[in-house]
Design a protein around this motif. Structure first.
Motif, PDB file in Angstrom:
ATOM      1  N   ALA A   1       0.827  -1.208   0.000  1.00  0.00           N
ATOM      2  CA  ALA A   1       0.000   0.000   0.000  1.00  0.00           C
ATOM      3  C   ALA A   1       0.859   1.255   0.000  1.00  0.00           C
ATOM      4  CB  ALA A   1      -0.934  -0.004   1.204  1.00  0.00           C
ATOM      5  N   ARG A   2       1.926   1.260   0.791  1.00  0.00           N
ATOM      6  CA  ARG A   2       2.789   2.438   0.881  1.00  0.00           C
ATOM      7  C   ARG A   2       3.536   2.722  -0.420  1.00  0.00           C
ATOM      8  NH1 ARG A   2       2.871   0.410   6.109  1.00  0.00           N
ATOM      9  NH2 ARG A   2       2.558   1.965   7.730  1.00  0.00           N
TER      10      ARG A   2
ATOM     11  N   VAL B   1      -0.138   7.671  -1.715  1.00  0.00           N
ATOM     12  CA  VAL B   1      -0.334   7.215  -0.335  1.00  0.00           C
ATOM     13  C   VAL B   1       0.740   7.864   0.523  1.00  0.00           C
ATOM     14  CG1 VAL B   1      -0.310   5.239   1.239  1.00  0.00           C
ATOM     15  CG2 VAL B   1      -1.382   5.029  -1.005  1.00  0.00           C
TER      16      VAL B   1
ATOM     17  N   LEU C   1      -0.110   5.012   6.295  1.00  0.00           N
ATOM     18  CA  LEU C   1      -1.263   4.284   6.800  1.00  0.00           C
ATOM     19  C   LEU C   1      -1.503   4.773   8.217  1.00  0.00           C
ATOM     20  CD1 LEU C   1      -0.275   2.458   4.400  1.00  0.00           C
ATOM     21  CD2 LEU C   1      -1.501   0.667   5.549  1.00  0.00           C
TER      22      LEU C   1
ATOM     23  N   LEU D   1      -5.936   4.511   5.172  1.00  0.00           N
ATOM     24  CA  LEU D   1      -4.931   5.284   4.446  1.00  0.00           C
ATOM     25  C   LEU D   1      -4.972   6.770   4.762  1.00  0.00           C
ATOM     26  CD1 LEU D   1      -5.274   4.070   0.734  1.00  0.00           C
ATOM     27  CD2 LEU D   1      -3.781   3.169   2.502  1.00  0.00           C
TER      28      LEU D   1
ATOM     29  N   VAL E   1      -4.295   0.878  -4.716  1.00  0.00           N
ATOM     30  CA  VAL E   1      -3.916   0.190  -3.475  1.00  0.00           C
ATOM     31  C   VAL E   1      -4.545  -1.201  -3.442  1.00  0.00           C
ATOM     32  CG1 VAL E   1      -4.233   0.175  -0.960  1.00  0.00           C
ATOM     33  CG2 VAL E   1      -3.446   2.255  -2.115  1.00  0.00           C
TER      34      VAL E   1
END
Length: 140
Positions: free
Chosen positions: A33-34, A39, A42, A79, A94
């Motif tokens: 995700a990062r 982004v 988180l 996020l 993501v």
């Protein structure tokens, strides 16, 4: 290690079991995700964010919750997105990145990747540069 049976996905091989802990799946999801552009981070909620700032090590599973079965996984992510990015586009990227990473690295089938955008990160305001010709302070 019999207590792990039924709670973690595992595979029987001729040499023994291969067991993947849910924390590993959460770490994979957090890293994937990062890596998506837009982004910022988180979010583990107020307490989780404070704890990370105090600690010296980055918590890669912050803002990630997983449910892991024998063959499937479901993921929830919270996020923080950088201001100016299209939120639905970032969330979709993501979802794709997390699903692909987990399925490739673990062999589990990802049935859900739920994305919760909980905050926006704004760029830091630029500090005005002090000119040599600026007015002297009024008070000394």
């Amino acid at each position: 290690m019999a207590h792990l049976e039924g709670s973690y996905p595992h595979e029987e091989t001729p040499l023994g079991k291969i067991v993947i802990a849910p924390e590993v799946v959460a770490t994979i999801a957090g890293i994937a995700a990062r890596e998506v552009e837009g982004v910022a981070d988180l979010s583990g909620g107020f307490v989780g964010d404070i704890t990370e700032r105090i600690g010296r090590r980055r918590n890669l599973t912050k803002g990630v919750q997983v449910e892991v079965g024998q063959e499937e996984a479901a993921v929830d992510l919270s996020l923080v997105v950088e201001y100016g990015y299209a939120l639905p586009q970032v969330a979709g990227q993501v979802q794709d990145a997390v699903r692909r990473a987990i399925e490739t690295m673990t062999g589990l089938r990802v049935v859900e990747v739920n994305v919760h955008i909980v905050d926006l990160r704004f760029p830091s305001p630029a500090r005005p540069q002090e000119d040599e010709e600026s007015e002297p302070p009024r008070v000394r």
